[in-house]
Design an enzyme around this catalytic site. Structure first.
Site, PDB file in Angstrom:
ATOM      1  N   GLU A  90      13.212  -5.141  -5.721  1.00 23.24           N
ATOM      2  CA  GLU A  90      12.106  -4.764  -6.603  1.00 23.24           C
ATOM      3  C   GLU A  90      12.429  -4.972  -8.080  1.00 23.24           C
ATOM      4  OE1 GLU A  90      10.943  -3.233  -2.774  1.00 23.24           O
ATOM      5  OE2 GLU A  90      12.831  -3.072  -3.887  1.00 23.24           O
ATOM      6  N   HIS A 159       9.052   8.407   1.232  1.00 20.93           N
ATOM      7  CA  HIS A 159       7.979   7.411   1.245  1.00 20.93           C
ATOM      8  C   HIS A 159       6.597   8.037   1.101  1.00 20.93           C
ATOM      9  CE1 HIS A 159      11.388   5.433   3.197  1.00 20.93           C
ATOM     10  NE2 HIS A 159      10.874   4.298   2.769  1.00 20.93           N
TER      11      HIS A 159
END
Length: 360
Positions: A90, A159
């Site tokens: 990322e 998450h």
């Protein structure tokens, strides 16, 4: 049926003449239904076609059609240069996207989930958000960071975070949180065209939900202005301010309370930063009560900011009771379903909070 056709044919010119006199029904076309993922796909497709500077990059966005099939078909249509699969890094691909934006392109940087944006938050905040200010306005960074935000189902503590308050805290960013298919399409097109970095917070559980799309929203020219909330339901007793998936919860709660004579005005924020304070204040001045609803944690959240703004503004004098917040529980998200359900706002929680505010 056959007899009717024979009768029509026997009548010859007279029947044709009568049909011509009757004319065709000319009412506006019926609204089409579209799922949120398809609205996002359509927005990106139209903007990729409209502006050759636009491109999409992220993990599995190309050949796999996206982890949630939001980018379905775009790689086949636009090829490797416009729809780019990245490694699982990322910070790396976000830095590439920010650099491309500084060089004059208009990247759409997809995070498979915004939880993974934490790996790239230095690029989002220090590189994208602050550059326009630090360059005295000479260097714009037209980039969209998009992907699913907030809790999904059964994905536990690492998450399930809502990043609305995280990114809305930072000057230099615009933060958008759509609910419906129209929201998704119109706001994403506006975000792609914006010269500022935009954090676009979708919700995984909304991707497969169908909504009515008006004839206007099906146009390639359709956009929704960033920074403007929408009153989804008119009411007179209490203002309920929310965003993303919880708009549905609030509308359901309002429908239940309407049977008891309580009319809720439900405001879909659409944009978290800049916040549409005027719409909120106008509603509070009408209803004299305020409840905020969000899936994020309570401390320093979106609801806390709304309550503070109302306290500091002219609407405070119209309040007949303290504003209340409905939020996620102040713990990391549990994995077990029953615990997960009790960690997030439910319709019953919204109803209870509204009744408490109204003292009924």
């Amino acid at each position: 049926m056959a007899a009717s056709v024979r009768c029509f044919l026997r009548s010859g010119k007279n029947a044709v003449s009568a049909l011509g006199q009757r004319g065709f029904h000319k009412s506006a076309p019926a609204s089409a239904q579209m799922m949120v993922r398809d609205a996002l796909n359509q927005a990106m497709d139209e903007e990729l076609e409209r502006d050759e500077r636009v491109f999409l990059l992220g993990e599995e966005v190309a050949q796999y059609d996206g982890a949630y099939k939001v980018s379905r078909g775009l790689w086949k249509k636009y090829g490797d240069k416009r729809v780019i699969d990245t490694p699982i890094t990322e910070m790396g691909f976000t830095g590439i996207a920010v650099g491309a934006a500084m060089a004059g392109l208009r990247p759409i940087c997809e995070f498979m989930t915004f939880n993974f944006s934490m790996q790239a938050i230095d690029q989002v905040i220090n590189s994208a958000a602050k550059t326009c200010y630090m360059s005295a306005g000479r260097q714009s960074v037209p980039i969209v960071f998009r992907g699913p935000n907030g809790a999904s189902a059964g994905v536990a503590a690492q998450h399930s975070q809502c990043f609305a308050a995280w990114y809305a805290h930072c000057p230099g960013l615009k933060v958008v949180s759509p609910w419906s298919a129209e929201d998704a399409k119109g706001l994403l097109k506006s975000a792609i065209r914006d010269d500022n970095p935009v954090v676009f917070l979708e919700n995984e559980l909304m991707y497969g939900v169908p909504f009515e799309m008006s004839e206007e929203s099906q146009s390639k020219d359709f956009t929704i202005p960033i920074g403007k909330a929408k009153v989804e339901r008119q009411g007179t007793h209490v203002t309920v301010v929310t965003h993303s998936r919880y708009v549905s919860h609030c509308l359901d709660a309002a429908a239940v309370l309407a049977k008891e004579g309580i009319e809720c005005e439900v405001i879909n924020l659409r944009t978290i930063r800049p916040l549409d304070v005027e719409t909120i204040e106008a509603s509070v001045m009408k209803t004299s009560h305020l409840v905020t609803v969000e899936g994020g944690w309570p401390q320093f959240g979106v609801g806390a900011e709304i309550c503070a703004m109302v306290m500091e503004g002219p609407a405070f004098n119209f309040l007949d009771a303290p504003a209340t917040r409905v939020t996620g529980v102040d713990i990391p998200m549990p994995y077990a379903k029953i615990l997960e359900d009790n960690s997030l706002p439910q319709i019953k929680d919204i109803i209870a909070s509204i009744k408490k505010t109204l003292n009924v």
